[in-house]
Design a protein around this motif. Sequence first.
Motif, PDB file in Angstrom:
ATOM      1  N   VAL A  47       3.556  10.488 -12.159  1.00 33.53           N
ATOM      2  CA  VAL A  47       4.778  10.634 -12.962  1.00 33.53           C
ATOM      3  C   VAL A  47       5.957  10.362 -12.044  1.00 33.53           C
ATOM      4  CG1 VAL A  47       6.216  12.211 -14.321  1.00 33.53           C
ATOM      5  CG2 VAL A  47       3.718  12.321 -14.498  1.00 33.53           C
ATOM      6  N   CYS A  48       6.859   9.486 -12.458  1.00 30.38           N
ATOM      7  CA  CYS A  48       7.997   9.136 -11.618  1.00 30.38           C
ATOM      8  C   CYS A  48       8.899  10.356 -11.414  1.00 30.38           C
ATOM      9  CB  CYS A  48       8.802   7.999 -12.261  1.00 30.38           C
ATOM     10  SG  CYS A  48      10.288   7.556 -11.333  1.00 30.38           S
ATOM     11  N   PRO A  49       9.151  10.750 -10.168  1.00 34.92           N
ATOM     12  CA  PRO A  49      10.017  11.907  -9.926  1.00 34.92           C
ATOM     13  C   PRO A  49      11.485  11.627 -10.213  1.00 34.92           C
ATOM     14  CG  PRO A  49       9.380  10.886  -7.850  1.00 34.92           C
ATOM     15  CD  PRO A  49       8.625  10.174  -8.926  1.00 34.92           C
ATOM     16  N   ARG A  50      11.839  10.344 -10.397  1.00 38.02           N
ATOM     17  CA  ARG A  50      13.235   9.998 -10.669  1.00 38.02           C
ATOM     18  C   ARG A  50      13.548  10.033 -12.172  1.00 38.02           C
ATOM     19  NH1 ARG A  50      11.834   9.716  -5.882  1.00 38.02           N
ATOM     20  NH2 ARG A  50      12.657   8.277  -4.318  1.00 38.02           N
ATOM     21  N   CYS A  51      12.685   9.379 -12.977  1.00 39.67           N
ATOM     22  CA  CYS A  51      12.986   9.244 -14.418  1.00 39.67           C
ATOM     23  C   CYS A  51      11.947   9.907 -15.319  1.00 39.67           C
ATOM     24  CB  CYS A  51      13.121   7.770 -14.795  1.00 39.67           C
ATOM     25  SG  CYS A  51      11.549   6.850 -14.723  1.00 39.67           S
ATOM     26  N   ASP A  52      10.887  10.483 -14.745  1.00 37.72           N
ATOM     27  CA  ASP A  52       9.823  11.178 -15.483  1.00 37.72           C
ATOM     28  C   ASP A  52       8.945  10.216 -16.294  1.00 37.72           C
ATOM     29  OD1 ASP A  52       8.720  13.805 -15.744  1.00 37.72           O
ATOM     30  OD2 ASP A  52       9.249  13.771 -17.863  1.00 37.72           O
ATOM     31  N   HIS A  53       8.946   8.945 -15.951  1.00 37.19           N
ATOM     32  CA  HIS A  53       8.042   8.005 -16.624  1.00 37.19           C
ATOM     33  C   HIS A  53       6.604   8.354 -16.277  1.00 37.19           C
ATOM     34  CE1 HIS A  53       6.309   4.303 -18.149  1.00 37.19           C
ATOM     35  NE2 HIS A  53       5.733   4.116 -16.971  1.00 37.19           N
ATOM     36  N   HIS A  54       5.745   8.447 -17.308  1.00 43.33           N
ATOM     37  CA  HIS A  54       4.337   8.794 -17.118  1.00 43.33           C
ATOM     38  C   HIS A  54       3.512   7.521 -16.970  1.00 43.33           C
ATOM     39  CE1 HIS A  54       5.688  12.743 -18.148  1.00 43.33           C
ATOM     40  NE2 HIS A  54       4.486  13.241 -18.251  1.00 43.33           N
ATOM     41  N   GLY A  55       3.040   7.271 -15.752  1.00 44.90           N
ATOM     42  CA  GLY A  55       2.193   6.116 -15.507  1.00 44.90           C
ATOM     43  C   GLY A  55       0.760   6.374 -15.947  1.00 44.90           C
ATOM     44  N   ARG A  56      -0.046   5.335 -15.924  1.00 50.90           N
ATOM     45  CA  ARG A  56      -1.440   5.453 -16.345  1.00 50.90           C
ATOM     46  C   ARG A  56      -2.298   5.979 -15.197  1.00 50.90           C
ATOM     47  NH1 ARG A  56      -1.215  -0.585 -19.014  1.00 50.90           N
ATOM     48  NH2 ARG A  56       0.187  -0.036 -20.755  1.00 50.90           N
ATOM     49  N   ILE A  57      -3.281   6.797 -15.549  1.00 50.62           N
ATOM     50  CA  ILE A  57      -4.213   7.316 -14.544  1.00 50.62           C
ATOM     51  C   ILE A  57      -5.643   7.065 -15.010  1.00 50.62           C
ATOM     52  CG2 ILE A  57      -2.602   9.044 -13.690  1.00 50.62           C
ATOM     53  CD1 ILE A  57      -4.105  11.158 -15.250  1.00 50.62           C
ATOM     54  N   GLY A  58      -6.577   7.081 -14.077  1.00 47.57           N
ATOM     55  CA  GLY A  58      -7.970   6.777 -14.387  1.00 47.57           C
ATOM     56  C   GLY A  58      -8.704   7.952 -15.007  1.00 47.57           C
ATOM     57  N   ALA A  59      -9.940   7.687 -15.418  1.00 44.69           N
ATOM     58  CA  ALA A  59     -10.743   8.695 -16.104  1.00 44.69           C
ATOM     59  C   ALA A  59     -11.062   9.882 -15.201  1.00 44.69           C
ATOM     60  CB  ALA A  59     -12.028   8.060 -16.627  1.00 44.69           C
ATOM     61  N   ASP A  60     -11.452   9.622 -13.954  1.00 50.16           N
ATOM     62  CA  ASP A  60     -11.811  10.708 -13.050  1.00 50.16           C
ATOM     63  C   ASP A  60     -10.612  11.597 -12.755  1.00 50.16           C
ATOM     64  OD1 ASP A  60     -14.473   9.979 -12.887  1.00 50.16           O
ATOM     65  OD2 ASP A  60     -14.187   8.711 -11.128  1.00 50.16           O
ATOM     66  N   ALA A  61      -9.449  10.982 -12.534  1.00 45.76           N
ATOM     67  CA  ALA A  61      -8.236  11.757 -12.285  1.00 45.76           C
ATOM     68  C   ALA A  61      -7.881  12.610 -13.493  1.00 45.76           C
ATOM     69  CB  ALA A  61      -7.076  10.828 -11.928  1.00 45.76           C
ATOM     70  N   ASP A 112       0.821  -1.206   0.000  1.00 39.12           N
ATOM     71  CA  ASP A 112       0.000   0.000   0.000  1.00 39.12           C
ATOM     72  C   ASP A 112       0.860   1.263   0.000  1.00 39.12           C
ATOM     73  OD1 ASP A 112      -2.109  -1.687   2.334  1.00 39.12           O
ATOM     74  OD2 ASP A 112      -2.358  -1.531   0.171  1.00 39.12           O
ATOM     75  N   LEU A 113       2.038   1.181   0.592  1.00 37.52           N
ATOM     76  CA  LEU A 113       2.868   2.370   0.772  1.00 37.52           C
ATOM     77  C   LEU A 113       3.818   2.631  -0.384  1.00 37.52           C
ATOM     78  CD1 LEU A 113       3.795   1.930   4.549  1.00 37.52           C
ATOM     79  CD2 LEU A 113       2.090   3.473   3.575  1.00 37.52           C
ATOM     80  N   TRP A 114       4.177   1.580  -1.114  1.00 37.64           N
ATOM     81  CA  TRP A 114       5.206   1.712  -2.138  1.00 37.64           C
ATOM     82  C   TRP A 114       4.697   1.260  -3.498  1.00 37.64           C
ATOM     83  CZ3 TRP A 114       9.960   3.807  -0.895  1.00 37.64           C
ATOM     84  CH2 TRP A 114      10.270   3.886   0.462  1.00 37.64           C
ATOM     85  N   ILE A 115       5.297   1.811  -4.532  1.00 36.57           N
ATOM     86  CA  ILE A 115       5.022   1.376  -5.899  1.00 36.57           C
ATOM     87  C   ILE A 115       6.339   1.402  -6.670  1.00 36.57           C
ATOM     88  CG2 ILE A 115       4.473   3.726  -6.733  1.00 36.57           C
ATOM     89  CD1 ILE A 115       2.370   2.418  -8.555  1.00 36.57           C
ATOM     90  N   LYS A 116       6.515   0.423  -7.550  1.00 37.53           N
ATOM     91  CA  LYS A 116       7.755   0.357  -8.328  1.00 37.53           C
ATOM     92  C   LYS A 116       7.539   1.010  -9.695  1.00 37.53           C
ATOM     93  CE  LYS A 116      10.296  -3.410  -8.357  1.00 37.53           C
ATOM     94  NZ  LYS A 116      10.786  -4.798  -8.668  1.00 37.53           N
ATOM     95  N   CYS A 117       8.425   1.925 -10.051  1.00 34.40           N
ATOM     96  CA  CYS A 117       8.360   2.560 -11.368  1.00 34.40           C
ATOM     97  C   CYS A 117       8.628   1.513 -12.445  1.00 34.40           C
ATOM     98  CB  CYS A 117       9.378   3.704 -11.469  1.00 34.40           C
ATOM     99  SG  CYS A 117       9.484   4.429 -13.115  1.00 34.40           S
ATOM    100  N   LYS A 118       7.768   1.444 -13.453  1.00 29.27           N
ATOM    101  CA  LYS A 118       7.910   0.447 -14.510  1.00 29.27           C
ATOM    102  C   LYS A 118       9.076   0.744 -15.432  1.00 29.27           C
ATOM    103  CE  LYS A 118       3.066  -0.964 -14.573  1.00 29.27           C
ATOM    104  NZ  LYS A 118       1.837  -1.113 -15.391  1.00 29.27           N
ATOM    105  N   SER A 119       9.604   1.953 -15.355  1.00 26.95           N
ATOM    106  CA  SER A 119      10.715   2.317 -16.230  1.00 26.95           C
ATOM    107  C   SER A 119      12.068   2.152 -15.545  1.00 26.95           C
ATOM    108  CB  SER A 119      10.553   3.758 -16.715  1.00 26.95           C
ATOM    109  OG  SER A 119      11.632   4.143 -17.536  1.00 26.95           O
ATOM    110  N   CYS A 120      12.274   2.875 -14.433  1.00 28.69           N
ATOM    111  CA  CYS A 120      13.579   2.848 -13.764  1.00 28.69           C
ATOM    112  C   CYS A 120      13.647   1.840 -12.625  1.00 28.69           C
ATOM    113  CB  CYS A 120      13.950   4.238 -13.266  1.00 28.69           C
ATOM    114  SG  CYS A 120      12.888   4.854 -11.927  1.00 28.69           S
ATOM    115  N   GLN A 121      12.502   1.210 -12.286  1.00 26.74           N
ATOM    116  CA  GLN A 121      12.414   0.190 -11.237  1.00 26.74           C
ATOM    117  C   GLN A 121      12.649   0.735  -9.827  1.00 26.74           C
ATOM    118  OE1 GLN A 121      11.357  -2.914 -12.302  1.00 26.74           O
ATOM    119  NE2 GLN A 121      11.264  -1.808 -14.242  1.00 26.74           N
ATOM    120  N   GLU A 122      12.659   2.040  -9.679  1.00 27.18           N
ATOM    121  CA  GLU A 122      12.819   2.640  -8.351  1.00 27.18           C
ATOM    122  C   GLU A 122      11.539   2.448  -7.536  1.00 27.18           C
ATOM    123  OE1 GLU A 122      15.133   4.427  -6.553  1.00 27.18           O
ATOM    124  OE2 GLU A 122      16.665   3.850  -7.998  1.00 27.18           O
ATOM    125  N   MET A 123      11.713   2.231  -6.221  1.00 29.07           N
ATOM    126  CA  MET A 123      10.572   2.144  -5.324  1.00 29.07           C
ATOM    127  C   MET A 123      10.188   3.554  -4.880  1.00 29.07           C
ATOM    128  SD  MET A 123       9.782  -1.015  -5.232  1.00 29.07           S
ATOM    129  CE  MET A 123       8.579  -1.017  -3.902  1.00 29.07           C
TER     130      MET A 123
END
Length: 287
Positions: A46-60, A23-34
Amino acid sequence: MNWFNRVRNSLGFSADKKSTEKDLWIKCKSCQEMLFVAEYEENLCVCPRCDHHGRIGADARLHLLLDDGYQLLDQPVVTEDPLKFKDSKKYTDRLKAARAANPHNDAFVVGSGEINGSPAVVGVQDFSFMGGSMGMAVGMAFCAGAERALTRKCPYVVVTAAGGARMQEGILSLMQMPRATVMTRRLKAAGLPYIVVLTDPTTGGVTASYAMLGDVHIAEPGCLIGFAGQRVIQDTIREKLPEGFQRAEYLHKHGMVDMVVRRHELKETLASVLDYLQPSPETNEAA
Protein backbone atom coordinates in the motif's frame (compact mmCIF):
# COMPACT_ATOMS: atom_id res chain seq x y z
CA MET A 1 29.19 8.12 -26.71
CA ASN A 2 29.03 10.76 -23.96
CA TRP A 3 31.87 11.64 -21.61
CA PHE A 4 30.49 9.62 -18.67
CA ASN A 5 30.21 6.43 -20.71
CA ARG A 6 33.73 6.85 -22.11
CA VAL A 7 35.18 7.23 -18.61
CA ARG A 8 33.15 4.34 -17.22
CA ASN A 9 34.24 2.04 -20.07
CA SER A 10 37.89 3.01 -19.65
CA LEU A 11 37.67 2.06 -15.96
CA GLY A 12 36.05 -1.27 -16.72
CA PHE A 13 33.09 -0.39 -14.46
CA SER A 14 30.02 -2.66 -14.45
CA ALA A 15 26.95 -2.36 -12.26
CA ASP A 16 26.05 -5.22 -9.96
CA LYS A 17 22.95 -6.75 -11.52
CA LYS A 18 21.83 -8.09 -8.16
CA SER A 19 21.47 -4.58 -6.75
CA THR A 20 20.02 -2.10 -9.21
CA GLU A 21 17.63 0.82 -8.95
CA LYS A 22 14.90 -1.40 -10.40
CA ASP A 23 15.30 -3.77 -7.45
CA LEU A 24 15.36 -1.00 -4.86
CA TRP A 25 12.58 1.26 -6.09
CA ILE A 26 9.02 0.96 -7.31
CA LYS A 27 6.77 3.65 -8.76
CA CYS A 28 3.27 4.03 -7.32
CA LYS A 29 0.74 3.58 -10.13
CA SER A 30 -1.50 6.22 -8.61
CA CYS A 31 0.63 9.14 -7.40
CA GLN A 32 3.76 8.20 -9.43
CA GLU A 33 5.97 8.59 -6.35
CA MET A 34 9.13 6.48 -6.21
CA LEU A 35 9.06 4.21 -3.18
CA PHE A 36 11.58 1.91 -1.55
CA VAL A 37 10.53 -1.66 -2.39
CA ALA A 38 11.28 -2.77 1.18
CA GLU A 39 9.14 0.03 2.62
CA TYR A 40 6.35 -0.67 0.14
CA GLU A 41 6.26 -4.40 0.87
CA GLU A 42 6.47 -3.80 4.63
CA ASN A 43 3.37 -1.61 4.23
CA LEU A 44 1.50 -4.56 2.59
CA CYS A 45 2.00 -3.09 -0.92
CA VAL A 46 0.00 0.00 0.00
CA CYS A 47 1.51 3.34 -1.01
CA PRO A 48 2.40 5.28 2.16
CA ARG A 49 1.98 8.56 0.26
CA CYS A 50 -1.47 8.21 -1.37
CA ASP A 51 -2.81 4.92 0.13
CA HIS A 52 -3.09 3.26 -3.29
CA HIS A 53 -3.58 -0.50 -2.79
CA GLY A 54 -1.29 -2.45 -5.09
CA ARG A 55 -1.78 -6.07 -6.08
CA ILE A 56 -0.34 -8.87 -3.95
CA GLY A 57 0.12 -12.58 -4.59
CA ALA A 58 -1.87 -15.51 -3.24
CA ASP A 59 0.67 -16.56 -0.61
CA ALA A 60 1.00 -13.02 0.73
CA ARG A 61 -2.78 -12.74 0.91
CA LEU A 62 -3.20 -16.03 2.77
CA HIS A 63 -0.43 -15.06 5.19
CA LEU A 64 -2.17 -11.73 5.75
CA LEU A 65 -5.62 -13.18 6.47
CA LEU A 66 -5.03 -16.55 8.13
CA ASP A 67 -3.40 -17.29 11.46
CA ASP A 68 -0.07 -19.13 11.43
CA GLY A 69 -0.31 -22.86 10.86
CA TYR A 70 -2.90 -22.90 8.10
CA GLN A 71 -2.95 -25.75 5.58
CA LEU A 72 -2.80 -25.34 1.81
CA LEU A 73 -5.21 -27.58 -0.07
CA ASP A 74 -3.79 -29.60 -2.94
CA GLN A 75 -4.51 -27.98 -6.25
CA PRO A 76 -6.84 -30.04 -8.44
CA VAL A 77 -5.57 -31.95 -11.45
CA VAL A 78 -7.50 -31.13 -14.61
CA THR A 79 -7.20 -31.84 -18.31
CA GLU A 80 -4.83 -29.25 -19.70
CA ASP A 81 -5.42 -27.65 -23.08
CA PRO A 82 -8.63 -29.61 -23.80
CA LEU A 83 -9.27 -27.56 -26.96
CA LYS A 84 -5.67 -27.70 -28.27
CA PHE A 85 -5.85 -23.92 -28.32
CA LYS A 86 -3.28 -21.76 -30.07
CA ASP A 87 -3.22 -18.03 -30.79
CA SER A 88 0.12 -16.25 -31.01
CA LYS A 89 1.38 -18.97 -28.65
CA LYS A 90 0.26 -22.44 -27.66
CA TYR A 91 -1.87 -22.52 -24.53
CA THR A 92 0.50 -25.11 -23.05
CA ASP A 93 3.40 -22.69 -23.53
CA ARG A 94 1.44 -19.92 -21.76
CA LEU A 95 0.78 -22.25 -18.85
CA LYS A 96 4.46 -23.18 -18.61
CA ALA A 97 5.48 -19.51 -18.59
CA ALA A 98 2.89 -18.65 -15.93
CA ARG A 99 3.98 -21.54 -13.72
CA ALA A 100 7.63 -20.60 -14.08
CA ALA A 101 6.83 -17.10 -12.81
CA ASN A 102 4.48 -18.16 -9.99
CA PRO A 103 4.71 -20.48 -6.96
CA HIS A 104 1.46 -22.33 -7.77
CA ASN A 105 0.14 -24.30 -10.72
CA ASP A 106 -2.87 -22.09 -11.35
CA ALA A 107 -4.64 -18.89 -10.35
CA PHE A 108 -6.71 -20.08 -7.36
CA VAL A 109 -5.18 -21.20 -4.05
CA VAL A 110 -7.08 -22.37 -0.96
CA GLY A 111 -5.93 -22.28 2.65
CA SER A 112 -7.73 -23.95 5.56
CA GLY A 113 -7.12 -22.56 9.02
CA GLU A 114 -8.33 -19.83 11.34
CA ILE A 115 -8.89 -16.08 11.28
CA ASN A 116 -8.13 -14.67 14.73
CA GLY A 117 -8.94 -18.06 16.22
CA SER A 118 -12.17 -18.64 14.28
CA PRO A 119 -12.21 -21.59 11.83
CA ALA A 120 -12.32 -20.51 8.19
CA VAL A 121 -11.41 -21.61 4.68
CA VAL A 122 -9.91 -18.88 2.48
CA GLY A 123 -9.65 -19.07 -1.31
CA VAL A 124 -7.47 -16.52 -3.10
CA GLN A 125 -7.34 -15.63 -6.77
CA ASP A 126 -3.93 -14.48 -8.01
CA PHE A 127 -4.00 -11.92 -10.83
CA SER A 128 -0.33 -12.54 -11.61
CA PHE A 129 -1.20 -16.00 -12.99
CA MET A 130 -2.64 -15.29 -16.46
CA GLY A 131 -4.66 -12.37 -15.14
CA GLY A 132 -6.37 -14.55 -12.54
CA SER A 133 -8.45 -15.98 -15.39
CA MET A 134 -11.08 -18.58 -14.53
CA GLY A 135 -10.49 -21.93 -16.17
CA MET A 136 -11.29 -25.48 -15.09
CA ALA A 137 -8.52 -25.53 -12.49
CA VAL A 138 -9.83 -22.33 -10.89
CA GLY A 139 -13.39 -23.63 -10.87
CA MET A 140 -12.40 -26.93 -9.31
CA ALA A 141 -10.19 -25.22 -6.71
CA PHE A 142 -13.08 -22.93 -5.77
CA CYS A 143 -15.39 -25.93 -5.38
CA ALA A 144 -12.76 -27.83 -3.36
CA GLY A 145 -12.52 -24.88 -0.98
CA ALA A 146 -16.30 -24.84 -0.57
CA GLU A 147 -16.29 -28.60 0.08
CA ARG A 148 -13.67 -28.15 2.78
CA ALA A 149 -15.79 -25.42 4.40
CA LEU A 150 -18.81 -27.75 4.31
CA THR A 151 -16.76 -30.55 5.87
CA ARG A 152 -15.39 -28.28 8.60
CA LYS A 153 -18.77 -26.52 8.99
CA CYS A 154 -17.04 -23.17 8.87
CA PRO A 155 -17.23 -19.95 6.80
CA TYR A 156 -15.76 -19.72 3.30
CA VAL A 157 -13.94 -16.50 2.41
CA VAL A 158 -12.97 -15.86 -1.22
CA VAL A 159 -10.65 -13.09 -2.36
CA THR A 160 -11.24 -12.28 -6.02
CA ALA A 161 -8.87 -10.77 -8.59
CA ALA A 162 -9.52 -11.70 -12.21
CA GLY A 163 -9.87 -10.51 -15.76
CA GLY A 164 -12.69 -12.99 -16.33
CA ALA A 165 -13.00 -16.42 -17.93
CA ARG A 166 -9.99 -18.05 -19.59
CA MET A 167 -10.63 -17.85 -23.32
CA GLN A 168 -8.20 -20.69 -24.11
CA GLU A 169 -10.65 -23.12 -22.49
CA GLY A 170 -13.75 -21.76 -24.23
CA ILE A 171 -17.11 -23.07 -23.01
CA LEU A 172 -15.36 -25.22 -20.41
CA SER A 173 -14.22 -22.07 -18.60
CA LEU A 174 -17.75 -20.59 -18.75
CA MET A 175 -19.13 -23.77 -17.19
CA GLN A 176 -17.22 -22.92 -14.01
CA MET A 177 -19.68 -20.07 -13.40
CA PRO A 178 -22.70 -22.32 -12.70
CA ARG A 179 -20.49 -24.86 -10.89
CA ALA A 180 -19.28 -22.20 -8.47
CA THR A 181 -22.81 -20.83 -8.12
CA VAL A 182 -24.10 -24.27 -7.08
CA MET A 183 -21.43 -24.46 -4.38
CA THR A 184 -22.43 -21.08 -2.96
CA ARG A 185 -26.03 -22.36 -2.78
CA ARG A 186 -24.85 -25.45 -0.88
CA LEU A 187 -23.05 -23.23 1.62
CA LYS A 188 -26.21 -21.18 2.07
CA ALA A 189 -28.32 -24.32 2.54
CA ALA A 190 -25.90 -25.48 5.23
CA GLY A 191 -26.17 -22.13 7.02
CA LEU A 192 -22.47 -21.34 6.48
CA PRO A 193 -21.30 -17.78 5.74
CA TYR A 194 -19.84 -17.08 2.32
CA ILE A 195 -17.83 -13.84 2.31
CA VAL A 196 -16.30 -12.20 -0.76
CA VAL A 197 -13.35 -9.80 -0.62
CA LEU A 198 -13.17 -7.90 -3.91
CA THR A 199 -9.72 -6.70 -4.97
CA ASP A 200 -8.28 -5.01 -8.04
CA PRO A 201 -9.42 -6.01 -10.59
CA THR A 202 -12.53 -8.19 -10.37
CA THR A 203 -14.18 -8.38 -13.78
CA GLY A 204 -15.86 -10.57 -16.40
CA GLY A 205 -17.28 -14.00 -15.63
CA VAL A 206 -15.94 -13.97 -12.08
CA THR A 207 -18.02 -10.87 -11.32
CA ALA A 208 -20.97 -12.53 -13.06
CA SER A 209 -20.77 -15.55 -10.76
CA TYR A 210 -19.20 -16.18 -7.36
CA ALA A 211 -17.80 -12.67 -6.82
CA MET A 212 -21.29 -11.20 -6.39
CA LEU A 213 -23.02 -14.04 -4.54
CA GLY A 214 -21.60 -13.48 -1.07
CA ASP A 215 -23.54 -12.91 2.13
CA VAL A 216 -21.24 -9.93 2.66
CA HIS A 217 -19.13 -8.11 0.06
CA ILE A 218 -15.99 -6.30 1.22
CA ALA A 219 -13.82 -4.33 -1.22
CA GLU A 220 -10.36 -2.85 -0.98
CA PRO A 221 -10.13 0.91 -1.65
CA GLY A 222 -10.07 1.97 -5.28
CA CYS A 223 -10.33 -1.50 -6.77
CA LEU A 224 -11.95 -2.01 -10.16
CA ILE A 225 -15.15 -4.09 -10.03
CA GLY A 226 -17.33 -4.72 -13.07
CA PHE A 227 -18.36 -7.05 -15.87
CA ALA A 228 -17.62 -5.31 -19.18
CA GLY A 229 -14.99 -2.61 -19.63
CA GLN A 230 -15.88 1.05 -19.26
CA ARG A 231 -15.20 1.79 -22.92
CA VAL A 232 -17.52 -1.00 -24.06
CA ILE A 233 -20.30 0.22 -21.76
CA GLN A 234 -19.85 3.83 -22.79
CA ASP A 235 -19.90 2.96 -26.50
CA THR A 236 -22.98 0.79 -26.00
CA ILE A 237 -25.15 3.24 -24.05
CA ARG A 238 -23.56 6.29 -25.75
CA GLU A 239 -23.42 8.24 -22.54
CA LYS A 240 -20.53 9.51 -20.49
CA LEU A 241 -20.02 7.40 -17.39
CA PRO A 242 -19.96 9.07 -13.96
CA GLU A 243 -16.72 9.79 -12.11
CA GLY A 244 -15.36 6.74 -10.32
CA PHE A 245 -17.65 4.34 -12.18
CA GLN A 246 -16.88 0.65 -11.39
CA ARG A 247 -14.63 1.58 -8.47
CA ALA A 248 -15.15 0.19 -4.97
CA GLU A 249 -16.34 3.48 -3.48
CA TYR A 250 -18.90 4.03 -6.27
CA LEU A 251 -20.30 0.50 -5.84
CA HIS A 252 -20.44 0.97 -2.08
CA LYS A 253 -22.39 4.19 -2.50
CA HIS A 254 -24.86 2.43 -4.82
CA GLY A 255 -25.36 -0.67 -2.65
CA MET A 256 -23.40 -3.34 -4.51
CA VAL A 257 -20.62 -3.49 -1.92
CA ASP A 258 -21.28 -3.62 1.82
CA MET A 259 -18.06 -2.00 2.99
CA VAL A 260 -14.72 -0.68 1.74
CA VAL A 261 -11.88 -1.72 4.03
CA ARG A 262 -8.17 -0.88 3.96
CA ARG A 263 -5.82 -3.84 3.68
CA HIS A 264 -4.32 -3.19 7.11
CA GLU A 265 -7.76 -3.55 8.70
CA LEU A 266 -9.05 -6.42 6.59
CA LYS A 267 -8.24 -9.34 8.89
CA GLU A 268 -9.80 -7.67 11.95
CA THR A 269 -12.87 -6.72 9.92
CA LEU A 270 -13.26 -10.27 8.60
CA ALA A 271 -12.88 -11.66 12.12
CA SER A 272 -15.66 -9.38 13.36
CA VAL A 273 -17.97 -10.23 10.45
CA LEU A 274 -17.36 -13.97 10.81
CA ASP A 275 -17.89 -13.81 14.56
CA TYR A 276 -21.26 -12.16 13.91
CA LEU A 277 -22.27 -14.63 11.18
CA GLN A 278 -20.77 -17.75 12.75
CA PRO A 279 -23.42 -20.49 12.90
CA SER A 280 -24.57 -21.38 16.38
CA PRO A 281 -23.80 -24.80 17.89
CA GLU A 282 -27.48 -25.69 17.45
CA THR A 283 -27.18 -25.06 13.69
CA ASN A 284 -24.06 -27.24 13.45
CA GLU A 285 -25.80 -30.07 15.32
CA ALA A 286 -28.83 -29.80 13.03
CA ALA A 287 -26.56 -29.92 9.96
